[in-house]
Design a protein around this motif. Sequence first.
Motif, PDB file in Angstrom:
ATOM      1  N   LYS A  35       0.825  -1.196   0.000  1.00 47.96           N
ATOM      2  CA  LYS A  35       0.000   0.000   0.000  1.00 47.96           C
ATOM      3  C   LYS A  35       0.865   1.254   0.000  1.00 47.96           C
ATOM      4  N   ARG A  36       0.255   2.356  -0.431  1.00 48.29           N
ATOM      5  CA  ARG A  36       0.934   3.648  -0.419  1.00 48.29           C
ATOM      6  C   ARG A  36       0.333   4.528   0.670  1.00 48.29           C
ATOM      7  N   LEU A  37       1.180   5.105   1.476  1.00 51.74           N
ATOM      8  CA  LEU A  37       0.758   6.038   2.517  1.00 51.74           C
ATOM      9  C   LEU A  37       1.198   7.437   2.117  1.00 51.74           C
ATOM     10  N   ASP A  38       0.239   8.316   1.909  1.00 54.37           N
ATOM     11  CA  ASP A  38       0.530   9.717   1.593  1.00 54.37           C
ATOM     12  C   ASP A  38       0.739  10.449   2.908  1.00 54.37           C
ATOM     13  N   LEU A  39       1.973  10.792   3.208  1.00 57.42           N
ATOM     14  CA  LEU A  39       2.302  11.385   4.502  1.00 57.42           C
ATOM     15  C   LEU A  39       1.714  12.780   4.678  1.00 57.42           C
ATOM     16  N   LEU A  40       1.464  13.487   3.582  1.00 55.06           N
ATOM     17  CA  LEU A  40       0.919  14.832   3.682  1.00 55.06           C
ATOM     18  C   LEU A  40      -0.607  14.845   3.678  1.00 55.06           C
ATOM     19  N   ASN A  41      -1.202  13.764   3.231  1.00 55.68           N
ATOM     20  CA  ASN A  41      -2.663  13.682   3.198  1.00 55.68           C
ATOM     21  C   ASN A  41      -3.088  12.248   3.509  1.00 55.68           C
ATOM     22  N   THR A  43      -4.978   8.896   4.915  1.00 55.43           N
ATOM     23  CA  THR A  43      -6.339   8.455   5.192  1.00 55.43           C
ATOM     24  C   THR A  43      -6.270   7.207   6.062  1.00 55.43           C
ATOM     25  N   PRO A  44      -7.366   6.826   6.701  1.00 48.76           N
ATOM     26  CA  PRO A  44      -7.361   5.630   7.559  1.00 48.76           C
ATOM     27  C   PRO A  44      -7.224   4.325   6.790  1.00 48.76           C
ATOM     28  N   PHE A  45      -7.238   4.385   5.457  1.00 55.10           N
ATOM     29  CA  PHE A  45      -7.197   3.167   4.644  1.00 55.10           C
ATOM     30  C   PHE A  45      -5.835   2.942   3.994  1.00 55.10           C
ATOM     31  N   THR A 131       2.443  15.506  11.886  1.00 53.22           N
ATOM     32  CA  THR A 131       2.162  14.476  12.888  1.00 53.22           C
ATOM     33  C   THR A 131       0.695  14.490  13.305  1.00 53.22           C
ATOM     34  N   GLU A 132       0.087  15.656  13.376  1.00 53.21           N
ATOM     35  CA  GLU A 132      -1.328  15.736  13.742  1.00 53.21           C
ATOM     36  C   GLU A 132      -2.211  15.076  12.683  1.00 53.21           C
ATOM     37  N   ALA A 133      -1.862  15.221  11.413  1.00 49.14           N
ATOM     38  CA  ALA A 133      -2.625  14.577  10.348  1.00 49.14           C
ATOM     39  C   ALA A 133      -2.531  13.058  10.468  1.00 49.14           C
ATOM     40  N   LEU A 134      -1.358  12.543  10.780  1.00 49.26           N
ATOM     41  CA  LEU A 134      -1.191  11.110  10.963  1.00 49.26           C
ATOM     42  C   LEU A 134      -1.951  10.629  12.195  1.00 49.26           C
ATOM     43  N   ALA A 137      -5.608  10.288  11.341  1.00 47.56           N
ATOM     44  CA  ALA A 137      -5.872   9.104  10.527  1.00 47.56           C
ATOM     45  C   ALA A 137      -5.883   7.845  11.396  1.00 47.56           C
ATOM     46  N   VAL A 138      -4.964   7.765  12.350  1.00 48.40           N
ATOM     47  CA  VAL A 138      -4.918   6.623  13.261  1.00 48.40           C
ATOM     48  C   VAL A 138      -6.180   6.578  14.122  1.00 48.40           C
ATOM     49  N   ALA A 139      -6.595   7.726  14.635  1.00 46.12           N
ATOM     50  CA  ALA A 139      -7.792   7.784  15.485  1.00 46.12           C
ATOM     51  C   ALA A 139      -9.033   7.336  14.714  1.00 46.12           C
ATOM     52  N   LEU A 140      -9.144   7.759  13.467  1.00 46.78           N
ATOM     53  CA  LEU A 140     -10.283   7.359  12.648  1.00 46.78           C
ATOM     54  C   LEU A 140     -10.237   5.864  12.329  1.00 46.78           C
ATOM     55  N   ARG A 141      -9.055   5.365  12.021  1.00 43.83           N
ATOM     56  CA  ARG A 141      -8.901   3.963  11.642  1.00 43.83           C
ATOM     57  C   ARG A 141      -9.326   3.030  12.787  1.00 43.83           C
ATOM     58  N   TYR A 142      -8.930   3.382  14.012  1.00 48.72           N
ATOM     59  CA  TYR A 142      -9.134   2.479  15.139  1.00 48.72           C
ATOM     60  C   TYR A 142     -10.214   2.946  16.115  1.00 48.72           C
ATOM     61  N   GLY A 143     -10.907   4.016  15.783  1.00 42.33           N
ATOM     62  CA  GLY A 143     -12.008   4.478  16.620  1.00 42.33           C
ATOM     63  C   GLY A 143     -11.565   4.992  17.976  1.00 42.33           C
ATOM     64  N   LEU A 144     -10.460   5.743  18.004  1.00 42.96           N
ATOM     65  CA  LEU A 144      -9.922   6.252  19.265  1.00 42.96           C
ATOM     66  C   LEU A 144     -10.551   7.593  19.623  1.00 42.96           C
ATOM     67  N   ALA A 145     -10.991   7.714  20.853  1.00 50.75           N
ATOM     68  CA  ALA A 145     -11.542   8.981  21.332  1.00 50.75           C
ATOM     69  C   ALA A 145     -10.407   9.886  21.789  1.00 50.75           C
ATOM     70  N   PRO A 146     -10.583  11.198  21.693  1.00 54.33           N
ATOM     71  CA  PRO A 146      -9.536  12.115  22.188  1.00 54.33           C
ATOM     72  C   PRO A 146      -9.328  11.934  23.687  1.00 54.33           C
ATOM     73  N   TRP A 147      -8.113  12.226  24.127  1.00 52.55           N
ATOM     74  CA  TRP A 147      -7.840  12.171  25.555  1.00 52.55           C
ATOM     75  C   TRP A 147      -8.609  13.283  26.265  1.00 52.55           C
ATOM     76  N   THR A 148      -9.221  12.971  27.384  1.00 57.61           N
ATOM     77  CA  THR A 148      -9.722  14.019  28.267  1.00 57.61           C
ATOM     78  C   THR A 148      -8.570  14.413  29.189  1.00 57.61           C
ATOM     79  N   SER A 149      -8.700  15.563  29.844  1.00 57.05           N
ATOM     80  CA  SER A 149      -7.630  16.000  30.743  1.00 57.05           C
ATOM     81  C   SER A 149      -7.443  14.999  31.883  1.00 57.05           C
ATOM     82  N   LEU A 150      -8.535  14.390  32.327  1.00 56.87           N
ATOM     83  CA  LEU A 150      -8.456  13.415  33.413  1.00 56.87           C
ATOM     84  C   LEU A 150      -7.753  12.145  32.950  1.00 56.87           C
ATOM     85  N   GLU A 151      -7.988  11.741  31.708  1.00 63.97           N
ATOM     86  CA  GLU A 151      -7.371  10.533  31.173  1.00 63.97           C
ATOM     87  C   GLU A 151      -5.914  10.757  30.787  1.00 63.97           C
TER      88      GLU A 151
END
Length: 230
Positions: A35-41, A43-45, A131-134, A137-151
């Motif tokens: 597969k090809r990973l576009d580092l500047l754009n 996607t989760p796929f 790094t934020e774009a990557l 993409a990881v969060a979308l791929r694996y269904g990760l919720a953002p960290w809360t301050s408590l977490e």
Amino acid sequence: MRGFGQKDMSSETLQFRPAGERAPTRAWVRLYSGKRLDLLNPTPFDWEDADLAIGLARTYRWGGHSAWDLPLSVAQHSLLVLALRGLWFPQIDDPRADLRELLHDADEGLLGFDCISVVKPFLGEAYRKLTEALERAVALRYGLAPWTSLERKPHKRADRVAAASEAVHVVGWTRQEVRTTLRIPHQPLAKDPLTAIYGGTAWEPWPPALAAERFLNELHRLSGRLGASG
């Protein structure tokens, strides 16, 4: 499966450009799966789970420096941080939170680069956006919720305790240097939590193939639990 270094031209067509015409910017990398990973754009796929595991197993912490024969991979570090979460919060059974812990440095495996913290400010805004774009993409791929301050607080503690322990037991920093030079306000661990899970020699960096296998197994285990509960 094709071997490493064997070029697959089946999906590519050779094209010739007029003299003087600039080639389009290439910001993609070809992964082990093909597969090809576009580092500047990204996607989760753009990658397979095995691509991520291999990338993290071949991306090294501490600038690749080590007092052992091998450097320490981000894959092994990620499993250490996850193990600390399990030790500190044995009463919490949350595979989604465990998965987020395991994947907290996943962008580094896709990029193939773990920048030491003191250098990051010099790389500027473009590196942060990359790094934020990557990470998105990881969060979308694996269904990760953002960290809360408590977490985030226990996560950062586990990450920094792991770093303090690696600095002493893997790289060779002294405990005083961990506090005064690295500015990590946590004591290094005496025992390696990963030996209780995998055996082996405490704090010894794993070979890349072994690190990739163990990371991928954990990724599939947690993903499978989420699938079964969802």
